[in-house]
Design an enzyme around this catalytic site. Sequence first.
Site, PDB file in Angstrom:
ATOM      1  N   THR A  74       0.854  -1.195   0.000  1.00 40.38           N
ATOM      2  CA  THR A  74       0.000   0.000   0.000  1.00 40.38           C
ATOM      3  C   THR A  74       0.891   1.247   0.000  1.00 40.38           C
ATOM      4  O   THR A  74       2.115   1.154   0.174  1.00 40.38           O
ATOM      5  CB  THR A  74      -0.902   0.054   1.272  1.00 40.38           C
TER       6      THR A  74
ATOM      7  N   LEU B 131       8.204   0.592   5.498  1.00 37.74           N
ATOM      8  CA  LEU B 131       7.300   0.019   6.504  1.00 37.74           C
ATOM      9  C   LEU B 131       6.633   1.115   7.319  1.00 37.74           C
ATOM     10  O   LEU B 131       7.261   2.104   7.665  1.00 37.74           O
ATOM     11  CB  LEU B 131       8.084  -0.838   7.499  1.00 37.74           C
ATOM     12  N   ALA B 132       5.367   0.927   7.616  1.00 33.92           N
ATOM     13  CA  ALA B 132       4.693   1.762   8.616  1.00 33.92           C
ATOM     14  C   ALA B 132       3.898   0.783   9.455  1.00 33.92           C
ATOM     15  O   ALA B 132       3.010   0.103   8.943  1.00 33.92           O
ATOM     16  CB  ALA B 132       3.773   2.767   7.952  1.00 33.92           C
TER      17      ALA B 132
ATOM     18  N   TYR C 129       4.286  15.741  15.406  1.00 39.95           N
ATOM     19  CA  TYR C 129       4.984  14.912  14.423  1.00 39.95           C
ATOM     20  C   TYR C 129       6.500  15.030  14.573  1.00 39.95           C
ATOM     21  O   TYR C 129       7.141  14.237  15.244  1.00 39.95           O
ATOM     22  CB  TYR C 129       4.509  15.205  12.971  1.00 39.95           C
TER      23      TYR C 129
ATOM     24  N   LYS D  74      11.962   9.101  13.258  1.00 36.84           N
ATOM     25  CA  LYS D  74      12.431   9.490  11.922  1.00 36.84           C
ATOM     26  C   LYS D  74      13.870  10.024  11.984  1.00 36.84           C
ATOM     27  O   LYS D  74      14.667   9.776  11.093  1.00 36.84           O
ATOM     28  CB  LYS D  74      11.494  10.527  11.294  1.00 36.84           C
TER      29      LYS D  74
HETATM   30  P1  NAD Z   1       1.156   2.338   4.510  1.00 32.28           P
HETATM   31  O1  NAD Z   1       0.406   2.017   5.762  1.00 32.28           O
HETATM   32  O2  NAD Z   1       0.365   2.645   3.288  1.00 32.28           O
HETATM   33  O3  NAD Z   1       2.146   1.124   4.123  1.00 32.28           O
HETATM   34  C1  NAD Z   1       2.825   0.379   5.092  1.00 32.28           C
HETATM   35  C2  NAD Z   1       3.352  -0.915   4.487  1.00 32.28           C
HETATM   36  O4  NAD Z   1       4.055  -1.626   5.515  1.00 32.28           O
HETATM   37  C3  NAD Z   1       2.271  -1.887   3.968  1.00 32.28           C
HETATM   38  O5  NAD Z   1       2.737  -2.549   2.824  1.00 32.28           O
HETATM   39  C4  NAD Z   1       2.148  -2.907   5.115  1.00 32.28           C
HETATM   40  O6  NAD Z   1       1.687  -4.208   4.714  1.00 32.28           O
HETATM   41  C5  NAD Z   1       3.595  -2.968   5.548  1.00 32.28           C
HETATM   42  N1  NAD Z   1       3.780  -3.509   6.907  1.00 32.28           N
HETATM   43  C6  NAD Z   1       3.367  -2.988   8.092  1.00 32.28           C
HETATM   44  N2  NAD Z   1       3.785  -3.772   9.103  1.00 32.28           N
HETATM   45  C7  NAD Z   1       4.476  -4.792   8.554  1.00 32.28           C
HETATM   46  C8  NAD Z   1       5.164  -5.925   9.076  1.00 32.28           C
HETATM   47  N3  NAD Z   1       5.264  -6.159  10.387  1.00 32.28           N
HETATM   48  N4  NAD Z   1       5.755  -6.772   8.209  1.00 32.28           N
HETATM   49  C9  NAD Z   1       5.681  -6.577   6.852  1.00 32.28           C
HETATM   50  N5  NAD Z   1       5.059  -5.505   6.315  1.00 32.28           N
HETATM   51  C10 NAD Z   1       4.469  -4.641   7.151  1.00 32.28           C
HETATM   52  O7  NAD Z   1       2.145   3.513   4.903  1.00 32.28           O
HETATM   53  P2  NAD Z   1       2.835   4.721   4.094  1.00 32.28           P
HETATM   54  O8  NAD Z   1       2.154   5.968   4.488  1.00 32.28           O
HETATM   55  O9  NAD Z   1       3.020   4.377   2.673  1.00 32.28           O
HETATM   56  O10 NAD Z   1       4.240   4.758   4.843  1.00 32.28           O
HETATM   57  C11 NAD Z   1       5.423   4.183   4.328  1.00 32.28           C
HETATM   58  C12 NAD Z   1       6.601   5.007   4.814  1.00 32.28           C
HETATM   59  O11 NAD Z   1       6.500   6.328   4.246  1.00 32.28           O
HETATM   60  C13 NAD Z   1       6.641   5.194   6.332  1.00 32.28           C
HETATM   61  O12 NAD Z   1       7.974   5.176   6.761  1.00 32.28           O
HETATM   62  C14 NAD Z   1       6.055   6.594   6.507  1.00 32.28           C
HETATM   63  O13 NAD Z   1       6.462   7.221   7.703  1.00 32.28           O
HETATM   64  C15 NAD Z   1       6.629   7.279   5.282  1.00 32.28           C
HETATM   65  N6  NAD Z   1       5.965   8.539   4.900  1.00 32.28           N
HETATM   66  C16 NAD Z   1       4.618   8.618   4.803  1.00 32.28           C
HETATM   67  C17 NAD Z   1       4.012   9.837   4.483  1.00 32.28           C
HETATM   68  C18 NAD Z   1       2.506   9.981   4.392  1.00 32.28           C
HETATM   69  O14 NAD Z   1       2.005  11.101   4.431  1.00 32.28           O
HETATM   70  N7  NAD Z   1       1.773   8.916   4.231  1.00 32.28           N
HETATM   71  C19 NAD Z   1       4.806  10.970   4.210  1.00 32.28           C
HETATM   72  C20 NAD Z   1       6.195  10.839   4.253  1.00 32.28           C
HETATM   73  C21 NAD Z   1       6.764   9.627   4.611  1.00 32.28           C
END
Ligand code: NAD
Length: 389
Positions: free
Chosen positions: A50, A138-139, A234, A243
């Site tokens: 995702t 990962l999140a 944050y 982070k």
């Molecule tokens: P998301 O929730 O869409 O995706 C998280 C992914 O991690 C998924 O594929 C999920 O299946 C996987 N996951 C979670 N726990 C797991 C585990 N134990 N084992 C295997 N897979 C696991 O999150 P996202 O928003 O795309 O975040 C991804 C990264 O991007 C994070 O580090 C987040 O901090 C960073 N980020 C997000 C944003 C935002 O606004 N969404 C902005 C900047 C950075």
Amino acid sequence: MIITPKIRNSICMNAHPAGCKQETLNQIEYIKSKGKFDGPRTALVVGSSTGYGLASRISLAFGSGSDTIGVFFEKEGTDTRPGTPGYYNNRSLEDAAREAGLKADSINGDAFSHEVKKKVIDLVKEKYGTIDLVVYSLASPVRVDPDTGEMYRSVLKPLKETYSAKSVNAMTGEVSQASIEPAAQDELEATVKVMGGEDWKLWISALKDAEVLSEGAMSVAYSYIGPEVTYAVYREGTIGKAKEHLEKTASEISDLLSHLKGKAFVSVNKALVTRASAVIPVVPLYMSILYKVMKQKGIHEGCIEQMYRLFTEKLYSTGEVPVDDEGRIRVDDWEMRPDVQNEVTTLWEQVDSGNIEEIGDMDGYREDFLRLNGFSVPDVDYDAEVNEF
Ligand code: NAD
């Protein structure tokens, strides 16, 4: 069964398989429409089902023709209930990649465990040879330490004082004051343990020790900084400390990769609606205003546009990878532009329940939120019975 969204506490509890499939195909079409780039031959994406990880894997497979391995944690459907969105996103991506003649394999399991790392290494040895790029996306709210078995839970809290700011209930549009108590020391430490760089480094160490990284291998993990209005909860809160740890770990990982002439980067990405970000207090209100301002200026991007720009203009552009003073790649550059932030601040001061629908792009926010789970996707027949999950 006719599937309609079930929403509780800012979380959509179910997924529409056909909608998730179509959303994934739409991202693939976007990348195909942009043309090819010269990126990695093979890539491992940890957190690939995702959000930013999915968009990374799609960009790499369909933009650079990369053979990809994805790792994620998702639930399959049962005879009577749909699975989680990432399960369907992944199925759709894998089918499309294989149809395009690319290798695509996935491991559905706990990325923090030694067992899943070993499974990936075995798979690389068996089918992929070596890996050119490792994306760490990962999140997760929890992590079990693979050596001690102890479980850590991350929290989204400020550090010193109670934080109070406007927040929105995205479904009703009600703006109210949210208050969050500061974290205790053990909560801060647990959040760094879950969302900091420790596991990223364990991945690279395991891959390096198994000699499955290519000459010149790179790795990238994702971070966020954001505006002053969200700093307390944050960037200067528990997640911000995690982070900071992740960003510091990049240089340790670069050391690990130096014998291969490889390097690790952190990319600071834009705030976008994903399963992880929708539950952070205050952030949905900020995102709805940000969307409005960026759409008006014609510079709004989703995960797929962000990741395409990351790979084509930053990581795999010709010459040095462009970074800020602290060595980070910035694809949040348009979000953080002073003209964008000044407008967001002005609107933030004015926003309340009475004007949120005009001041913020709540419709855009809700649409993105629903699409994460396969709802509200154009050209999907939501009146059709779904009987296979
Ligand atoms: P998301 O929730 O869409 O995706 C998280 C992914 O991690 C998924 O594929 C999920 O299946 C996987 N996951 C979670 N726990 C797991 C585990 N134990 N084992 C295997 N897979 C696991 O999150 P996202 O928003 O795309 O975040 C991804 C990264 O991007 C994070 O580090 C987040 O901090 C960073 N980020 C997000 C944003 C935002 O606004 N969404 C902005 C900047 C950075």
